[in-house]
Scaffold this active site. Structure first.
Site, mmCIF file in Angstrom:
data_model
loop_
_atom_site.group_PDB
_atom_site.id
_atom_site.type_symbol
_atom_site.label_atom_id
_atom_site.label_comp_id
_atom_site.label_asym_id
_atom_site.label_seq_id
_atom_site.Cartn_x
_atom_site.Cartn_y
_atom_site.Cartn_z
ATOM 1 N N ASN A 552 0.816 -1.207 0.000
ATOM 2 C CA ASN A 552 0.000 0.000 0.000
ATOM 3 C C ASN A 552 0.853 1.262 0.000
ATOM 4 O OD1 ASN A 552 -2.349 -1.475 0.022
ATOM 5 N ND2 ASN A 552 -2.453 -1.556 2.255
ATOM 6 N N ASP A 684 -0.171 -11.770 11.740
ATOM 7 C CA ASP A 684 -0.491 -11.671 10.310
ATOM 8 C C ASP A 684 0.151 -12.828 9.543
ATOM 9 O OD1 ASP A 684 -1.611 -10.712 8.019
ATOM 10 O OD2 ASP A 684 -0.091 -9.199 7.653
#
Length: 1505
Positions: A552, A684
């Site tokens: 991102n 994660d």
């Protein structure tokens, strides 16, 4: 199509989560949602979900949900759509929203998955000739080029024919020829050519910018959106529209559309709108103004000539104008041009006539082009009749044109030999439309001299309006030529352009000439680029290569070392694309990677930081990631969570073999186990974050969402497809259990090739299907890892010890090697514990317990040596479970009581090795039972070696722990738990395993026999207890007499035996020195073993008991000899009475002390009041004197004089009071006081008797000169010292002094102020720079004053404040500046700091190695400190104290240079006057000047240069 689904799959797994109830209120949100919308968790909870979306989505959402509850039609449920989000600050941004329905505890809830759409707009800057000068990083993703490849090229290289041929001529004609700028500041839909040759449609906006008189063009290129939403009323007036999608899709801004009719975009809807509500106005578009006039005049003439035609025919959209912003609708001839024209309609119903179904209509762009869309209209809730229009672009316009022609009766498509459809000739209606369009263009054009030029312009306009059809035909023709030629390499742009120009030249000879000219210009502009060489980008000693991945806010590129050619991965994070929380997450990832060093975790090599980016250098993993490893043969039919057509499991790839799965999963678990060992949770774990090196070993990456675990958190981290239920529901979690859930998802996908859960509801309830082909052990492991109840979920060690892995030889070997030879763990230092450690011990079996008691109470001369060596080891125990050092130090203990499971193996082995010593002690005791006197002597000698028991033991005994029964869960009192035994078995080496099993089996047999013996003994004891009660009373009296005659030393004895799952503890209490212990010499050895000696004065209501593991009945009652319990209770009552009496006495003493303290406080208060009254009277008298004295100046206070002065004591008290006031004074007031003090020094020295005054320049400074002068005073050199002081201050008498922004002293230029007193005045040209612009707490430093408060801690108010100043630029050569602490400078020399060029030593930093009692001045790379040095004079023997400056390098990257040589880091280097210092690669040099070297500044500066 697969590629599209794959990309969507990855995007959907990285979304934010919002939990909503059935009434539309937010129940929980994750951290990413808060970052996305700018709210906090508290601000979003219990708020309507509409707060996150703007109009028109706000009204549309409620309508959709209400319709779903009433009809069950899923408009937005289980579907993903692109909408707009509303930030807290009011800004609007595009997002992707997916809503899923779940049922939790029989309640309906909705899970919203929100994902921010990354800005993928391509921005290109060109000069006036079309040469590209800049483009952003999105060019590689949109059209396949890199910025280096496009730099210097002509922008026409990105255009297909005929746009590429006419672009250069257009620039020459309009810009250089002064033509019409009709293409600027307008959003247009144009085709663009990819690097691979594919042509597709984009939305482009070109604007002109000027910088320093230089004209440039800026182009914003993006793919047009596919969906738009409008809110209109019953008259068709647009009330709301989405902000980000209207302009690139239709060419109009939101401001242009609000208040206008929807017929501007959809002419067909003008038929169902009441025409009387619309006003005819002119268009604001310069291109369509003449067209508006022409069409309006045409329609007016037709309406006046024939009344029948106006009543029977439908009004054309060209005659329908818009009120408000003067925008006219696009031209259209008749209703036949629209695809789905209704045959009949009701004017009274209006927009409602189109409700209930989806229609295909044509939408007009602002540039005149049109394209088909799917239109759906729904009626919104509320009293006012408002409607929502949802417009979706048709994916394949030619399929829609085919259907349109079938329904309309004209046109069609043909197929070639390959079976593909091709466009045929336009039908008659299309020709009529194009002819009338050409006619309108001709009427608007004033230059009709050359018919060929007019024809060319008309052809260009046709190609612009039908850009989508031309782009498709160009792409198909190009692909056909490639297939016919069968060339593997793609064609050059020049050859493709020339071939296209030849095909077009046959139809238009004028176009041929123009295209040849433009092609020659473009080839000329591209010539420098072909011969140029672009130097690769460098990061440190590495060159950047291909892109390995994107995120991102950054990319991962391949880095190659210049010399060694070693390849690494460089993670580039752009700060401009990161928020503050994301930047904090990046720093947290770096800090966590510094702590991790494991073969299965990717290693951090270095971190580089620049102003705009941060570079993380890591090992390069050539084997790819786990996602591509399981997807070797490609994904087919990929479906992801929250996708519109969800219904099956998500296909991840092919199932892996079981051996390969075990190898990969074991390595992942070992890496995560190392993280959990350091209290780090990854949070994660997914396929993309597991890489492989060149040997296909696992490397775990991406610790950006990691955090220090074992503290409850509510933040949502990770990927939703791998997220645990507690993360989805916003429940507090620690961290390791979340990693276990993610590991279970990965394990399921490895063996099945699919993700376990179909939707979010199954994730929350833990519903998944296990194929029967999976082994039973593996099924059990997956079930225990994917357990919804996190308390019953396995931990990482249970996963590694599961039979599915432990039975496999390769996996078990890998686990044992990794656990035994794991890298050292750096534990964080724990705070010192001031409490005493309570002694404990581990008792493996009952025989050793009794033997231990006998050894303690019956020591003799034969076992003195053994007990003296091992007494402390036997009795010194520790109840601190977390103290590893104590556990390691007690390896030689015979009985070691510790709750640390990892050290139980050594304890058992030590027990085995020391059994011989115990048996020897028992034999010695048996042979020496008659020697009671010797035993008592031995006990008295050994008692000194036994440490005192801690306060914790006494507190436990006083709480009557004997009344507490053992827990029923601890059935096995003397036997270790199976888990503990299994843990011991795994940690032992292979030679010790068999020995441990034998010892364990033998121990269990002994325990069973002992339990039976204890039960029998307990029953017999209960029968004889009543019979011996009277005997106990008599023996108790004898025992009291015996106690008075024989005093025994204090001993330890067991008071309670506690059993748990792992060990058996024995808490020992030490009797007080005044207590006595009796020994019954008539008892046998066995009776002494069964009845251990316990002091009588023990605060217990009943004797200690050991409960049976079967029926919880007492096994053995411990009591002293034949003493009854009643007598012991009487003794206890007597002792309680004594304690009560002592407490009463203590209370009386405390009351007396309190009364005395109160009296003292009252006296002190009276004295203070009297002193205050006296001070007030003195102040009043002084004020009266000051009022009578006209020459009195309150701000000029005289400083302290020499001790020989008569007013010394008075001035000393005044100084003390003034320093007390400084804590409440501001910084400006303190500067004024310091400046006034310097003026008074000069005045005082010039006035009075010079021979009697010894001036001290500053009462707080202790400079090198003062040290030197004070030493000379001790050597009877006061005269020379005073003469030097006089000469210096005579010279500096009229000199000005600067402190910050204040200036002190008289000004020679100001003649009017000569007779006025010397006062403080502010410098007009003072301009603070750097951190001094904001006078915040960061500009101050603090040093310790050595004063502590009542709690023994340093008082914050007593800390000395430091502040650093920067000199005025006009006073550089002779300005004198110093590091000036306000107080506490008695041991510091005066060090002046002089700025050589532009700044002074940077900002201050807190450094733990600097002495806290010395100020420091630091830069970005080094720090200057002051250290005390003492030197003895060999002649006089006196010791001199010197305060000298030293420099310390802080291990910076570039190093620090002193006098041209680099100094070693972390070492002190003495500084001397005029030393030059250079920090790192900076070109600035710094000079340290002392007081003696300031006067010759100007000449020394020239020499230094």
């Amino acid at each position: 199509m697969n590629t599209h689904n794959n990309n969507y799959q990855q995007r959907s797994m990285d979304s934010a989560i919002v939990t909503i109830n059935d009434k539309g209120y937010i129940q929980s949100v994750d951290r990413k949602t808060c970052e996305l919308f700018g709210y906090t968790i508290e601000e979003l909870q219990l708020q309507k979900v509409n707060i996150l979306v703007p109009s028109p989505y706000k009204e549309q959402h409620d309508t959709y949900m209400q319709s779903y509850f009433e009809t069950g039609v899923r408009k937005i449920i289980d579907k993903s759509r692109v909408v707009e989000g509303l930030h807290k600050d009011g800004s609007v941004f595009p997002i992707t929203l997916s809503v899923t329905e779940v049922r939790i505890w029989n309640k309906r809830m909705f899970i919203g998955s929100i994902e921010s759409i990354i800005d993928k707009r391509l921005i290109i800057y060109t000069d006036v000739h079309g040469i590209i000068t800049y483009c952003n990083r999105n060019v590689e993703e949109l059209i396949g080029y890199t910025p280096a490849e496009l730099f210097g090229k002509n922008v026409s290289a990105l255009m297909p024919s005929p746009h590429a041929k006419s672009h250069s001529e257009y620039i020459e004609k309009n810009y250089h020829g002064g033509g019409l700028w009709k293409m600027l500041n307008r959003v247009r839909n144009l085709p663009i050519k990819h690097k691979s040759g594919v042509v597709f449609l984009v939305s482009i906006l070109v604007t002109k910018i000027s910088t320093d008189g230089i004209d440039m063009f800026k182009a914003i290129i993006q793919t047009p959106p596919k969906e738009a939403v409008f809110t209109i009323n019953g008259d068709g007036i647009i009330k709301a529209c989405n902000f980000n999608f209207t302009e690139p899709m239709f060419g109009y801004t939101q401001k242009d559309l609000l208040g206008n009719t929807i017929g501007l975009l959809i002419p067909e809807m003008s038929k169902i709108i009441d025409n009387t509500s619309l006003n005819l106005t002119d268009s604001h578009d310069p291109q369509l103004q003449q067209q508006q006039q022409t069409t309006t005049t045409t329609t007016t003439t037709t309406t006046t000539t024939s009344t029948t035609s106006t009543t029977t025919s439908t009004p054309t959209p060209a005659s329908i104008a818009v009120s408000g912003n003067n925008i006219s609708s696009p031209p259209i001839d008749s209703p036949l041009t629209t695809p789905s024209t209704p045959t009949t309609f009701n004017h009274s119903r209006g927009v409602e006539s189109w409700l209930g179904r989806t229609r295909k209509v044509d939408v007009w762009h602002r540039d005149g082009s049109r394209f088909p869309v799917n239109l759906e209209i729904i009626k919104l809730q509320g009293e006012n009749s408002m409607f929502s229009l949802q417009i979706k672009k048709v994916e394949n316009p030619r399929v829609y044109g085919k259907d349109k022609d079938k329904n309309g009766g004209g046109g069609g498509t043909t197929e070639n030999k390959d079976g593909k459809q091709l466009d045929t000739i336009k039908e008659s209606k299309e020709h009529r439309h194009s002819k009338e369009k050409k006619k309108r263009k001709k009427d608007r054009d004033h230059n009709n001299n050359n018919n060929n030029n007019n024809n060319n312009n008309n052809n260009n306009n046709e190609q612009t309006s039908d850009s989508s059809d031309s782009s498709d035909s160009d792409s198909e023709s190009r692909s056909k030529k490639k297939r016919s030629s069968k060339k593997k390499s793609r064609r050059d742009d020049s050859s493709s352009d020339s071939s296209d120009s030849e095909t077009e030249s046959s139809s238009s000879p004028h176009k041929k000439n123009r295209s040849s000219n433009s092609s020659s210009n473009s080839s000329h502009s591209n010539a420098p680029h072909e011969s140029s060489y672009y130097q690769p980008e460098m990061i440190g000693e590495y060159t950047l290569g291909k892109t390995l991945g994107r995120g991102n806010y950054g990319v991962v590129k391949l880095g190659t070392h210049i010399n060694t050619k070693e390849e690494i991965a460089i993670k580039i994070l752009y700060k401009e694309q990161m928020t503050e929380s994301e930047f904090t997450r990046c720093k947290r990832e770096i800090e966590i990677l510094k702590q991790l060093y494991h073969p299965f975790i990717n290693k951090l090599l270095n971190v580089l930081e620049k102003d705009d980016a941060m570079f993380i250098l890591m090992d390069y993993c050539q084997g790819g990631d786990l996602f591509h490893y399981v997807n070797k043969f490609g994904l087919k039919g990929v479906k992801m969570v929250n996708s519109p057509d969800i219904g099956d499991q998500v296909l991840m790839g092919v199932p892996l073999p079981e051996d390969d799965t075990k190898r990969i999963f074991t390595q992942i678990c070992l890496g995560i186990a190392h993280c959990h060992k350091l209290n780090i949770a990854h949070r994660d774990i997914k396929h993309k974050n597991i890489l492989f090196d060149n040997q296909m070993n696992v490397k775990i990456i991406d610790f950006g969402l990691s955090n220090w675990s074992y503290q409850e958190k509510m933040s949502f981290c990770g990927t939703p497809a791998y997220a645990a239920p507690e993360m989805l529901l916003g429940i507090n979690y620690n961290g390791p259990e979340v990693d276990i859930w993610s590991l279970g998802v990965i394990l399921y996908s490895l063996v099945t090739g699919k993700l376990p859960f179909i939707n979010v509801t199954d994730m929350i309830v833990g519903k998944f299907i296990l194929p029967p082909s999976i082994p039973l052990d593996l099924q059990d492991l997956i079930k225990k890892m994917l357990t919804v109840d996190r308390e019953h979920r396995l931990n990482i060690m249970n996963v590694l010890n599961h039979p599915w892995l432990s039975k496999d030889p390769a996996s078990s070997t890998l686990i044992s090697q990794n656990l035994l030879h794991s890298p050292p763990v750096v534990h964080q230092p724990q705070p010192p514990q001031h409490q005493k450690i309570q002694p404990t011990s581990i008792i493996p079996n009952f025989n050793e317990v009794e033997t231990l008691k006998n050894n303690i109470l019956n020591n003799n001369n034969n076992n003195n040596n053994n007990n003296n060596n091992n007494n402390n080891n036997i009795l010194n125990s520790n109840n601190n479970n977390n103290n590893n050092n104590n556990n390691n130090s007690n390896n030689n203990n015979i009985i070691n009581n510790s709750n640390n499971n990892s050290n139980n193996n050594n304890n058992i082995n030590n027990n085995i090795n020391n059994n011989n010593n115990v048996n020897n002690n028992v034999n010695n005791n048996k042979n020496n039972n008659n020697n009671n006197n010797n035993n008592s002597n031995n006990n008295s000698n050994n008692g000194n070696n036994i440490p005192n028991s801690s306060n914790n033991t006494n507190s436990i005994i006083n709480n009557n722990l004997y009344n507490q029964s053992l827990s029923p869960q601890n059935n096995n009192i003397y036997q270790h738990s199976p888990q503990h035994q299994q843990h011991q078995h795994q940690q032992q080496h292979s030679p010790q395993q068999q020995q441990h099993q034998q010892h364990q089996h033998h121990q269990q047999q002994q325990q069973q026999l002992q339990q039976q013996h204890h039960q029998q003994h307990h029953q017999q004891h209960q029968q004889h207890q009543q019979q011996h009660q009277q005997q106990h009373q008599q023996q108790h009296q004898q025992h009291q007499q015996h106690q008075q005659s024989h005093q025994q030393p204090p001993v330890y004895f067991p008071t309670q035996i506690i059993s748990d799952d792992f060990n058996l503890t024995s808490q020992l209490q030490r009797t007080q020195p005044n207590q006595q212990v009796s020994f019954d010499t008539n008892q046998s050895y066995q009776q002494q073993l069964q009845q251990p000696q316990i002091p009588h004065q023990v605060l217990m209501q009943q004797p200690p008991q050991i409960l049976s593991h079967s029926n919880n009945q007492p096994i053995n009652n411990y009591y002293v000899g034949q003493q009854p319990i009643q007598q012991i209770q009487q003794l206890q009552q007597q002792q309680q009475l004594q304690q009560q009496q002592q407490q009463q006495q203590q209370q009386q003493q405390q009351q007396q002390q309190q009364q005395q303290q109160q009296q003292q406080q009252q006296q002190q208060q009276q004295q203070q009041q009297q002193q205050q009254q006296q001070q007030q009277q003195q102040q009043q008298q002084q004020q009266q004197q000051q009022q009578n004295d006209p020459n009195f100046q309150p701000h000029l206070r005289r400083i302290k004089m020499s001790k020989r002065d008569n007013s010394y004591n008075k001035r000393k008290s005044e100084d003390g009071d003034s320093y007390k006031k400084r804590d409440n004074q501001s910084y400006d007031d303190i500067l004024k006081d310091e400046g006034n003090k310097r003026l008074r020094e000069l005045q005082t020295y010039s006035e009075g008797d010079k021979s009697r005054q010894h001036y001290n320049r500053d009462s707080n400074d202790n400079s090198r000169d003062n040290n030197r002068y004070n030493n000379r005073d001790n050597n009877n050199n006061n005269n020379s010292n005073n003469n030097r002081e006089r000469d210096r201050y005579k010279k500096n008498k009229n000199e000005n002094f600067d402190y910050g922004k204040y200036k002190f002293g008289k000004s020679n230029e100001d003649e009017e102020n000569k007779d006025k007193p010397n006062i403080v005045r502010e410098k007009p040209d003072f301009k603070p720079s750097g951190s001094l612009k904001n006078d915040s707490s960061s500009n101050y430093g603090t040093i310790s004053s050595g004063r502590n408060n009542n709690n023994g801690e340093e008082d914050e108010e007593n800390k000395i404040k430091l502040k650093w100043h920067e000199p005025a630029e006009a006073k550089l050569p002779t300005e004198k500046w110093m590091l000036y602490p306000f107080k506490g400078k008695d041991q510091l020399d005066t060090i002046y700091l002089h700025r050589k060029k532009s700044f002074l030593f940077g900002r201050n930093r807190d450094i733990a190695d600097i002495p806290i009692d010395h100020p420091s001045c630091s830069s970005q790379h080094a720090v200057i400190v002051f250290r005390i040095r003492k030197k003895e004079n060999p002649n006089t023997g006196s010791i001199k104290t010197f305060i000298l400056p030293y420099i310390i390098d802080l291990e910076s990257t570039n190093g620090t240079f002193l006098k041209g040589e680099k100094i070693e880091p972390a070492k002190y280097f003495e500084l001397r006057p005029k030393d030059k210092i250079t920090f790192g690669t900076s070109t600035r040099e710094y000079i340290l000047l002392c007081e003696d070297s300031i006067e010759g500044d100007e000449s020394e500066e020239e020499d230094s240069d």
